[in-house]
Design an enzyme around this catalytic site. Sequence first.
Site, PDB file in Angstrom:
ATOM      1  N   ASP A  52       5.861   7.641  -1.933  1.00  0.00           N
ATOM      2  CA  ASP A  52       6.776   8.246  -3.036  1.00  0.00           C
ATOM      3  C   ASP A  52       6.292   9.640  -3.447  1.00  0.00           C
ATOM      4  O   ASP A  52       5.658  10.290  -2.778  1.00  0.00           O
ATOM      5  CB  ASP A  52       6.508   7.328  -4.215  1.00  0.00           C
ATOM      6  CG  ASP A  52       7.093   5.836  -3.999  1.00  0.00           C
ATOM      7  OD1 ASP A  52       8.143   5.742  -3.467  1.00  0.00           O
ATOM      8  OD2 ASP A  52       6.578   4.834  -4.575  1.00  0.00           O
ATOM      9  N   TYR A 111      -3.573   2.143   3.415  1.00  0.00           N
ATOM     10  CA  TYR A 111      -3.557   2.916   2.567  1.00  0.00           C
ATOM     11  C   TYR A 111      -4.988   2.995   1.681  1.00  0.00           C
ATOM     12  O   TYR A 111      -5.489   2.063   1.681  1.00  0.00           O
ATOM     13  CB  TYR A 111      -2.523   2.580   1.390  1.00  0.00           C
ATOM     14  CG  TYR A 111      -1.115   3.008   1.659  1.00  0.00           C
ATOM     15  CD1 TYR A 111      -0.602   4.024   1.306  1.00  0.00           C
ATOM     16  CD2 TYR A 111      -0.363   2.067   2.548  1.00  0.00           C
ATOM     17  CE1 TYR A 111       0.819   4.431   1.796  1.00  0.00           C
ATOM     18  CE2 TYR A 111       1.116   2.503   2.667  1.00  0.00           C
ATOM     19  CZ  TYR A 111       1.583   3.456   2.265  1.00  0.00           C
ATOM     20  OH  TYR A 111       2.842   4.013   2.675  1.00  0.00           O
TER      21      TYR A 111
END
EC number: 5.4.99.12
Length: 252
Positions: A52, A111
Amino acid sequence: MRRYFIYLGYNGKNFRGWQIQPNGMTVQQSIEEALAILMRTPVPIVGAGRTDAGVHAHLMIAHFDWEEPIGDLVFLAEKLNRLLPKDIAVYKIVPVVPEAHARFDATSRTYKYYVTTKKDPFNHELVYKLPGRLDFEAMNEACKVLFDYIDFTSFSKLHTDVKTNNCHIQHAGWTQEGDIWVFTIRADRFLRNMVRAIVGTLLEVGRGRLTIDGFRNVIEAKDRCKAGTSVPGHALFLVDVTYPEELFPVED
């Protein structure tokens, strides 16, 4: 037709995410524009994921096709780096088998999210600063609950076009690095906004506003409204993507 994997990293601060979109510059667009200049024709790329706006990548992998073998991949990477902005770096380009797919063949993605409770003028753009204290022991206990489930609808962005909200979590936990706490999570795939929603809900546990059982109830509700607020993207990094060895041809 030959296929290649590009290994790259980027600071996402100045980008509207990875995927090309009409309302701002993206990482994918920057790379495709540079490739088009070098190859003198449009060269579309496909990334391992779609980070994002504001999210970073220590390691992102993307694939592209070219009609003929590329002789000097090191030189191509160097030329790409000269054209790309300073916040994108190509590490290397490697040949893969023709059917290899950067997104669909990935076996895991990892992540990291960075949190601190202390003010630091040098890392504020890459770490999420929170006031007060957090119970990281309780947050790590809550992480264990993630392994009991595969449906993470409660941590998914609403109204997405995915066919399933099932993900297999392979690792999740918090570790301390000086004054910074790092949340690391690895799974076969992630839903849109999933990591930031999980972190936001774990922080509710750390603040004492949500119990371990309450965290479990959030997952079982399969309702995004039951989970915590998503944390900002500036402290989130994609750090690793893995693939089967058979995608990489053995050099003679």
